[in-house]
Design a protein around this motif. Structure first.
Motif, PDB file in Angstrom:
ATOM      1  N   ALA A 328       0.663  -1.008   0.164  1.00 53.24           N
ATOM      2  CA  ALA A 328      -0.105  -0.008  -0.116  1.00 53.24           C
ATOM      3  C   ALA A 328       0.781   1.168  -0.019  1.00 53.24           C
ATOM      4  N   ALA A 329       1.966   1.211   0.836  1.00 50.36           N
ATOM      5  CA  ALA A 329       2.705   2.367   1.025  1.00 50.36           C
ATOM      6  C   ALA A 329       3.501   2.767  -0.552  1.00 50.36           C
ATOM      7  N   ALA A 330       3.876   1.662  -1.270  1.00 54.93           N
ATOM      8  CA  ALA A 330       4.516   2.030  -2.470  1.00 54.93           C
ATOM      9  C   ALA A 330       3.414   2.458  -3.301  1.00 54.93           C
ATOM     10  N   SER A 331       2.111   1.758  -3.403  1.00 53.10           N
ATOM     11  CA  SER A 331       1.244   2.183  -4.167  1.00 53.10           C
ATOM     12  C   SER A 331       0.892   3.585  -4.250  1.00 53.10           C
ATOM     13  N   LEU A 332       1.127   4.156  -2.934  1.00 55.32           N
ATOM     14  CA  LEU A 332       0.660   5.511  -2.639  1.00 55.32           C
ATOM     15  C   LEU A 332       2.102   6.360  -2.855  1.00 55.32           C
ATOM     16  N   GLY A 333       3.046   5.528  -3.299  1.00 56.30           N
ATOM     17  CA  GLY A 333       4.125   6.563  -3.764  1.00 56.30           C
ATOM     18  C   GLY A 333       5.343   6.767  -2.880  1.00 56.30           C
ATOM     19  N   ALA A 334       5.347   6.042  -1.874  1.00 53.80           N
ATOM     20  CA  ALA A 334       6.550   5.985  -0.959  1.00 53.80           C
ATOM     21  C   ALA A 334       7.709   5.185  -1.593  1.00 53.80           C
ATOM     22  N   ASN A 335       8.902   5.581  -1.750  1.00 56.69           N
ATOM     23  CA  ASN A 335       9.955   4.694  -2.131  1.00 56.69           C
ATOM     24  C   ASN A 335      10.037   3.564  -0.850  1.00 56.69           C
ATOM     25  N   ALA A 339       9.107   4.012   2.796  1.00 54.00           N
ATOM     26  CA  ALA A 339       7.826   3.067   3.166  1.00 54.00           C
ATOM     27  C   ALA A 339       8.345   2.282   4.550  1.00 54.00           C
TER      28      ALA A 339
END
Lengths: 428, 363
Positions: A328-335, A339
């Motif tokens: 989820a963190a990756a899909s929200l744009g966090a590297n 993340a």
């Protein structure tokens, strides 16, 4: 329970019994069972754990020797205001009781107690007893023990009796309870005016040892955290089948006794040990490195022994972290790095906290490992507790040092509670 | 086929295998239009979720390519794709408040504070959770958590939002409410949605188009209406809605019309949709509501005797199970009305249907 009035007690059943009472009756059996299941362990712990601790802590303030061996002197000395020298009558009582106690062979107990405060007191007391006995033979009991100038007689026997210090030591040792052991556990003492003063630097050791204990524990905890976190992460993210195998390996050391493991490190780390031999063979270093009987050895062995206590709580918490959170963190744009820091790490804190607390508090009480693989400058507080129990047989001081350690643990626990909150600990 | 500018996502000959032996997704070619609500529907193991995860970047593409806005996604890590995603278990961060969860994607994009605040307020208002901004996810109900997850996937205004069975964990009533809510959010925001589900009702309610997956292949992509009324193969006919299947052999083929001999007796006229040729096997598909009991003489050339086996009263309609041509699982829906035939179990009636409603599909 207060009587239930029809208005306040909730609904009343048809037979007139309030519902709350019916509930209580229905649940009573369950409560009895629950208590019954806990009771054996509770009694066991009280008898073998809680009561001994309380008794041991009492020892740190108990001061029975003088009261038992020289009861009248103790009473007389307590009446002395501590100014100048004790009154003549008190000295008369003291002389009489020393003679009786020597004859009854109980003087040694009091002498040992007084010797804690000033070395040499023991021989001085026995010498005084012997000389008094001889004087009684020569001059008669009344002339000696009812003498008007007792101080002079004492100074004649040993000129140290002319120092006020020795008399105030007797006075300080006279009450049935004393804070003296506790003061000594933090390198403090009473002076001849019963003021609290630091003891001389060549004798002061406990504060330094306490500080060393905390530093060693902190370093061990930090090393365990640094080494344990990646392992716990691996265990927490691997499929259960593989992680179970690795946990088994992690727990393998528990199958061997602590003593054996520590001794094994001694074998591995010594100058002619396996590690030095291999390193020299491969040319990593030329001379054997001092890996044991110093701080290095202490850290290596303690980290090895305590690592599972760090890894297991962290693992169980990491296992519970939803792997979808990282997705989820990756899909929200966090590297991946951010993340990990913002999403994963905060969720591991309950486990990290539990591991840190566990390892740190276990470290504080470590005794065998530093005693075997550490040098003289690496001994921790527990070593001195054992030393005073086994070697000097000064149980009062041992108890006082134990109390100090216990207070330390409690302070760290309280600090931890403020920072992390014990309610946030999870061990699953 | 949508024009070049309209397609937001293009799957170009995509293959996916996990073990190097079986293809989970086979030669997938599919386009998702700008602003479209496309649902990938299929039984479990049909490759729909794998397709979604490839689009999100959590699974590698074995062969082929996926284009987003004309740009290949092959070497773009998930965090640079700018695709929103709603997970089945919501994946809300438990250590953050609702507000912080929503701020997460905005902070990752280094947006200024006041703008973040504004966007969060707007997103929470959209899902009607403004007063819950300081709660933790654990303090919310399942439906509320779901709405937070949706708000979080939309708050940074991605061009594309993926949803992986997001309503699976909700109870029936809540799920239906959420379906309408998602549909309305999609209509107001105008975002493109790719949605995965195995629940056909959900797919029919919300989607512009539905892609029916089976065994790694897309069986048919069409609007819900086309999919239900004009299924192109037996799997789609069977999977979407209720369906009566009659197996048979094609006897003659005349353009769009064909004659099929049903196993167990009788020849019927059918609409030739997907038949291999004369003499080949075919599956006749008939929707339960297209079959009439005791039909009027004209318009229903094919009539069969049917024995009533079972009656199930469902309020607005009655499900009648009859035995037709030795098939005893033939279902007919009879709407409740004054002139509905009175039926008793064991009676034999005549049934018939319009040949246009009888679709001859692959065997």
């Amino acid at each position: 329970m207060a009587a239930v009035s029809p208005n306040a007690g909730g609904p009343i059943m048809l037979d007139g019994v309030p519902l709350k009472i019916r509930l209580e009756r229905a649940e009573r059996m369950r409560k009895v069972k629950a208590v019954g299941l806990i009771l054996p362990l509770f009694i066991f712990l009280m008898v073998t754990f809680a009561i001994p601790i309380v008794v041991m802590l009492m020892r740190s303030v108990e001061n029975p020797e003088i009261v038992q061996v020289l009861p009248r002197s103790a009473a007389a000395m307590r009446l002395w205001d501590g100014e100048g020298f004790p009154p003549n009558e008190a000295m008369q009582t003291f002389a009489a009781e020393v003679v009786t106690a020597k004859a009854a062979k109980t003087l040694g107990k009091a002498a040992k107690r007084l010797n804690y405060n000033a070395s040499g007191f023991r021989s001085m007391l026995f010498k005084t007893g012997t000389k008094l006995e001889r004087a009684i033979e020569k001059e008669g009991e009344e002339a000696v023990l009812q003498g008007p100038e007792m101080l002079e007689r004492f100074i004649d026997i040993d000129k140290r009796w002319g120092e006020r210090r020795y008399w105030s030591i007797i006075r300080q040792a006279s009450p049935p309870h004393t804070a003296w052991y506790l003061l000594r556990s933090v390198d403090r003492d009473y002076d001849e005016n019963t003021d609290i003063v630091p003891i001389s630097e060549d004798q002061a050791i406990h504060v330094e040892v306490l500080w060393r204990t905390i530093v060693i524990s902190a370093v061990v905890t930090l090393l365990c955290l640094l080494l344990g976190f990646p392992i716990a992460y691996l265990l927490g993210t691997l499929p259960t089948k593989q992680s179970n195998l690795l946990i088994l390996l992690l727990l393998l050391p528990f199958w061997t006794s602590l003593l054996v493991r520590t001794t094994a490190w001694l074998v591995l780390l010594q100058n002619e040990g396996v590690i030095n031999d291999i390193a020299i063979y491969f040319g990593l270093w030329d001379e054997p490195l001092q890996l044991v009987r110093n701080r290095m050895g202490t850290y290596i062995a303690m980290v090895h022994i305590l690592l599972p206590f760090m890894v297991l709580p962290m693992f169980s918490v990491m296992k519970g972290i939803d792997p979808y959170h990282m997705k989820a963190a990756a899909s929200l744009g966090a590297n991946p790095v951010s993340a990990f820091i913002k999403v994963y790490l905060p969720q591991t804190l309950p486990g990290v906290g539990a591991g840190v607390l566990l390892v740190f508090i276990l470290s504080l009480g470590y005794y065998i490992t530093p005693a075997l693989v550490g040098g003289p400058a690496d001994q921790m507080l527990s070593y001195f507790i054992a030393f005073h129990v086994n070697t000097t047989v000064n149980w009062g001081l041992a108890a006082a040092l134990s109390a100090l350690l216990l207070v330390c643990v409690m302070i760290f626990f309280a600090m931890y509670q403020r920072l992390v909150g014990v309610g946030n600990i999870r061990m699953n | 086929m949508p024009g070049e500018s309209e397609a937001l996502v293009e799957f170009d000959n995509v293959d996916k295998t996990f073990d190097g032996e079986t293809l989970v997704v086979k030669n997938l070619n599919m386009e998702v239009g700008q602003g479209e609500f496309l649902t990938m529907l299929g039984p479990s193991g049909s490759g729909k979720t794998t397709t979604l995860l490839m689009l999100a970047g959590f699974e590698s593409i074995t062969h082929g390519d996926i284009l987003l806005g004309g740009r290949s996604l092959k070497n773009v890590p998930p965090y640079r794709r700018d695709i929103g995603m709603v997970f089945q278990n919501y994946a809300l961060f438990p250590h953050m408040t609702v507000e912080e969860n929503l701020a997460f994607p905005l902070e990752a994009r280094k947006m200024p504070r006041d703008q973040i605040k504004e966007k969060i307020d707007r997103a929470l208002a959209m899902v009607r959770l403004s007063e819950f901004s300081r709660r933790r996810p654990a303090q919310l109900s399942g439906g509320q958590q779901q709405r937070v997850a949706v708000a979080r996937a939309l708050v940074y205004e991605p061009a594309l939002v993926l949803m992986d069975e997001p309503l699976g964990a909700l109870d029936r009533q809540l799920r239906e409410n959420m379906q309408y809510e998602l549909k309305h959010i999609h209509e107001t925001v105008g975002v493109t949605v790719v949605y995965v589900t195995h629940d056909q009702g959900e797919a029919l309610t919300m989607s512009n188009r539905i892609a029916v997956f089976n065994e790694g292949e897309v069986q048919q992509i069409a609007t819900p209406q086309v999919l239900y009324e004009e299924p192109e193969n037996a799997f789609v006919a069977q999977f979407i809605g209720e369906n009566n299947r009659l197996m048979g052999t094609v006897r003659s083929l005349n353009g769009k019309e064909c004659q099929v001999e049903i196993d167990g007796g009788g020849e019927v006229a059918a609409l030739a949709v997907n038949v291999a040729g004369v003499g080949e096997r075919t599956t006749l598909s008939l929707r339960p509501e297209s079959v009439k009991i005791d039909p009027p003489a004209d318009g229903y050339p094919d009539r069969f005797d049917a024995r009533v086996e079972e009656l199930i009263y469902l309020g607005d309609h009655t499900r009648v199970r009859v035995n037709v041509c030795l098939h005893d699982d033939f279902i007919i829906k009879v709407p409740r009305s004054g002139d509905a035939p009175r039926l008793e179990v064991g009676e034999t009636h005549t049934v018939g249907w319009n040949p246009a409603d009888c679709r001859a599909l692959d065997a």
